[in-house]
Motif scaffolding. Structure first.
Motif, PDB file in Angstrom:
ATOM      1  N   UNK A   2       0.830  -1.193   0.000  1.00 48.45           N
ATOM      2  CA  UNK A   2       0.000   0.000   0.000  1.00 48.45           C
ATOM      3  C   UNK A   2       0.869   1.248   0.000  1.00 48.45           C
ATOM      4  N   UNK A   3       0.595   2.130  -0.942  1.00 44.60           N
ATOM      5  CA  UNK A   3       1.317   3.391  -1.049  1.00 44.60           C
ATOM      6  C   UNK A   3       0.315   4.513  -0.907  1.00 44.60           C
ATOM      7  N   UNK A   4       0.657   5.497  -0.081  1.00 41.91           N
ATOM      8  CA  UNK A   4      -0.224   6.653   0.049  1.00 41.91           C
ATOM      9  C   UNK A   4      -0.276   7.388  -1.279  1.00 41.91           C
ATOM     10  N   UNK A   5      -1.460   7.602  -1.788  1.00 41.60           N
ATOM     11  CA  UNK A   5      -1.630   8.228  -3.095  1.00 41.60           C
ATOM     12  C   UNK A   5      -1.749   9.737  -2.932  1.00 41.60           C
ATOM     13  N   UNK A   6      -0.683  10.386  -2.507  1.00 39.52           N
ATOM     14  CA  UNK A   6      -0.669  11.826  -2.344  1.00 39.52           C
ATOM     15  C   UNK A   6      -0.418  12.500  -3.683  1.00 39.52           C
ATOM     16  N   UNK A   7       0.451  11.903  -4.494  1.00 37.78           N
ATOM     17  CA  UNK A   7       0.829  12.494  -5.769  1.00 37.78           C
ATOM     18  C   UNK A   7      -0.258  12.303  -6.820  1.00 37.78           C
ATOM     19  N   UNK A   8      -0.347  13.265  -7.718  1.00 38.04           N
ATOM     20  CA  UNK A   8      -1.285  13.167  -8.839  1.00 38.04           C
ATOM     21  C   UNK A   8      -0.573  12.849 -10.140  1.00 38.04           C
ATOM     22  N   UNK A   9       0.718  13.121 -10.194  1.00 41.29           N
ATOM     23  CA  UNK A   9       1.489  12.919 -11.411  1.00 41.29           C
ATOM     24  C   UNK A   9       1.941  11.466 -11.480  1.00 41.29           C
ATOM     25  N   UNK A  10       1.821  10.901 -12.673  1.00 41.57           N
ATOM     26  CA  UNK A  10       2.099   9.474 -12.856  1.00 41.57           C
ATOM     27  C   UNK A  10       3.519   9.102 -12.436  1.00 41.57           C
ATOM     28  N   UNK A  11       4.513   9.895 -12.815  1.00 41.19           N
ATOM     29  CA  UNK A  11       5.897   9.578 -12.475  1.00 41.19           C
ATOM     30  C   UNK A  11       6.130   9.679 -10.966  1.00 41.19           C
ATOM     31  N   UNK A  12       5.450  10.597 -10.292  1.00 42.53           N
ATOM     32  CA  UNK A  12       5.589  10.737  -8.846  1.00 42.53           C
ATOM     33  C   UNK A  12       4.955   9.544  -8.129  1.00 42.53           C
ATOM     34  N   UNK A  13       3.867   9.036  -8.673  1.00 48.64           N
ATOM     35  CA  UNK A  13       3.222   7.856  -8.098  1.00 48.64           C
ATOM     36  C   UNK A  13       4.146   6.652  -8.233  1.00 48.64           C
ATOM     37  N   UNK A  14       4.769   6.494  -9.414  1.00 46.75           N
ATOM     38  CA  UNK A  14       5.708   5.389  -9.626  1.00 46.75           C
ATOM     39  C   UNK A  14       6.887   5.494  -8.667  1.00 46.75           C
ATOM     40  N   UNK A  15       7.410   6.696  -8.499  1.00 47.69           N
ATOM     41  CA  UNK A  15       8.549   6.908  -7.602  1.00 47.69           C
ATOM     42  C   UNK A  15       8.167   6.545  -6.164  1.00 47.69           C
ATOM     43  N   UNK A  16       6.971   6.924  -5.729  1.00 45.53           N
ATOM     44  CA  UNK A  16       6.513   6.596  -4.374  1.00 45.53           C
ATOM     45  C   UNK A  16       6.399   5.084  -4.195  1.00 45.53           C
ATOM     46  N   UNK A  17       5.904   4.387  -5.228  1.00 41.53           N
ATOM     47  CA  UNK A  17       5.791   2.932  -5.158  1.00 41.53           C
ATOM     48  C   UNK A  17       7.169   2.277  -5.082  1.00 41.53           C
ATOM     49  N   UNK A  18       8.114   2.758  -5.890  1.00 38.72           N
ATOM     50  CA  UNK A  18       9.470   2.211  -5.864  1.00 38.72           C
ATOM     51  C   UNK A  18      10.153   2.471  -4.523  1.00 38.72           C
ATOM     52  N   UNK A  19       9.914   3.656  -3.977  1.00 40.16           N
ATOM     53  CA  UNK A  19      10.511   3.989  -2.676  1.00 40.16           C
ATOM     54  C   UNK A  19       9.986   3.073  -1.580  1.00 40.16           C
ATOM     55  N   UNK A  20       8.690   2.820  -1.608  1.00 41.19           N
ATOM     56  CA  UNK A  20       8.096   1.939  -0.598  1.00 41.19           C
ATOM     57  C   UNK A  20       8.665   0.528  -0.728  1.00 41.19           C
ATOM     58  N   UNK A  21       8.827   0.050  -1.957  1.00 42.16           N
ATOM     59  CA  UNK A  21       9.371  -1.282  -2.198  1.00 42.16           C
ATOM     60  C   UNK A  21      10.821  -1.361  -1.696  1.00 42.16           C
ATOM     61  N   UNK A  22      11.622  -0.339  -2.000  1.00 39.72           N
ATOM     62  CA  UNK A  22      13.021  -0.316  -1.579  1.00 39.72           C
ATOM     63  C   UNK A  22      13.138  -0.227  -0.060  1.00 39.72           C
ATOM     64  N   UNK A  23      12.263   0.569   0.571  1.00 40.34           N
ATOM     65  CA  UNK A  23      12.279   0.673   2.032  1.00 40.34           C
ATOM     66  C   UNK A  23      11.988  -0.673   2.686  1.00 40.34           C
ATOM     67  N   UNK A  24      11.055  -1.429   2.121  1.00 35.88           N
ATOM     68  CA  UNK A  24      10.734  -2.755   2.653  1.00 35.88           C
ATOM     69  C   UNK A  24      11.935  -3.692   2.498  1.00 35.88           C
ATOM     70  N   UNK A  25      12.600  -3.627   1.343  1.00 33.59           N
ATOM     71  CA  UNK A  25      13.768  -4.472   1.093  1.00 33.59           C
ATOM     72  C   UNK A  25      14.902  -4.122   2.061  1.00 33.59           C
TER      73      UNK A  25
END
Length: 83
Positions: A2-25
């Motif tokens: 689950x990623x908080x959907x604060x961003x509206x821009x597609x690239x920012x949403x992707x970056x947030x998802x990647x950051x969450x995945x990397x933080x978990x790793x």
């Protein structure tokens, strides 16, 4: 994941998802490092020392811990093995 959907821009949403995945790793790798150190401290053997040392080196190479902390941790483990 689950990623908080604060961003509206597609690239920012992707970056947030990647950051969450990397933080978990990163979190799981640090947890594995702590587990290996505790296992060694409970039963200090050469094999467990090598395993813990390897995991510490991997965390250092990934930038999860500072090189001085890695060196200090390995030094402390080595002194426990020597006693």
């Amino acid at each position: 994941m689950e990623v908080n959907r604060v961003a509206n821009i597609k690239s920012a949403i992707k970056r947030a998802e990647l950051s969450a995945k990397q933080n978990a790793k990163n979190s799981s790798q640090k947890s594995a490092m702590r587990t290996a150190i505790k296992a060694f401290e409970a039963n200090p053997t050469e094999e467990l020392f090598r395993a813990a040392s390897s995991i510490i080196d991997k965390a250092e190479s990934k930038g999860l811990i500072h090189k001085n902390k890695a060196s200090r941790d390995k030094s402390r483990l080595a002194s426990k093995l020597a006693n």
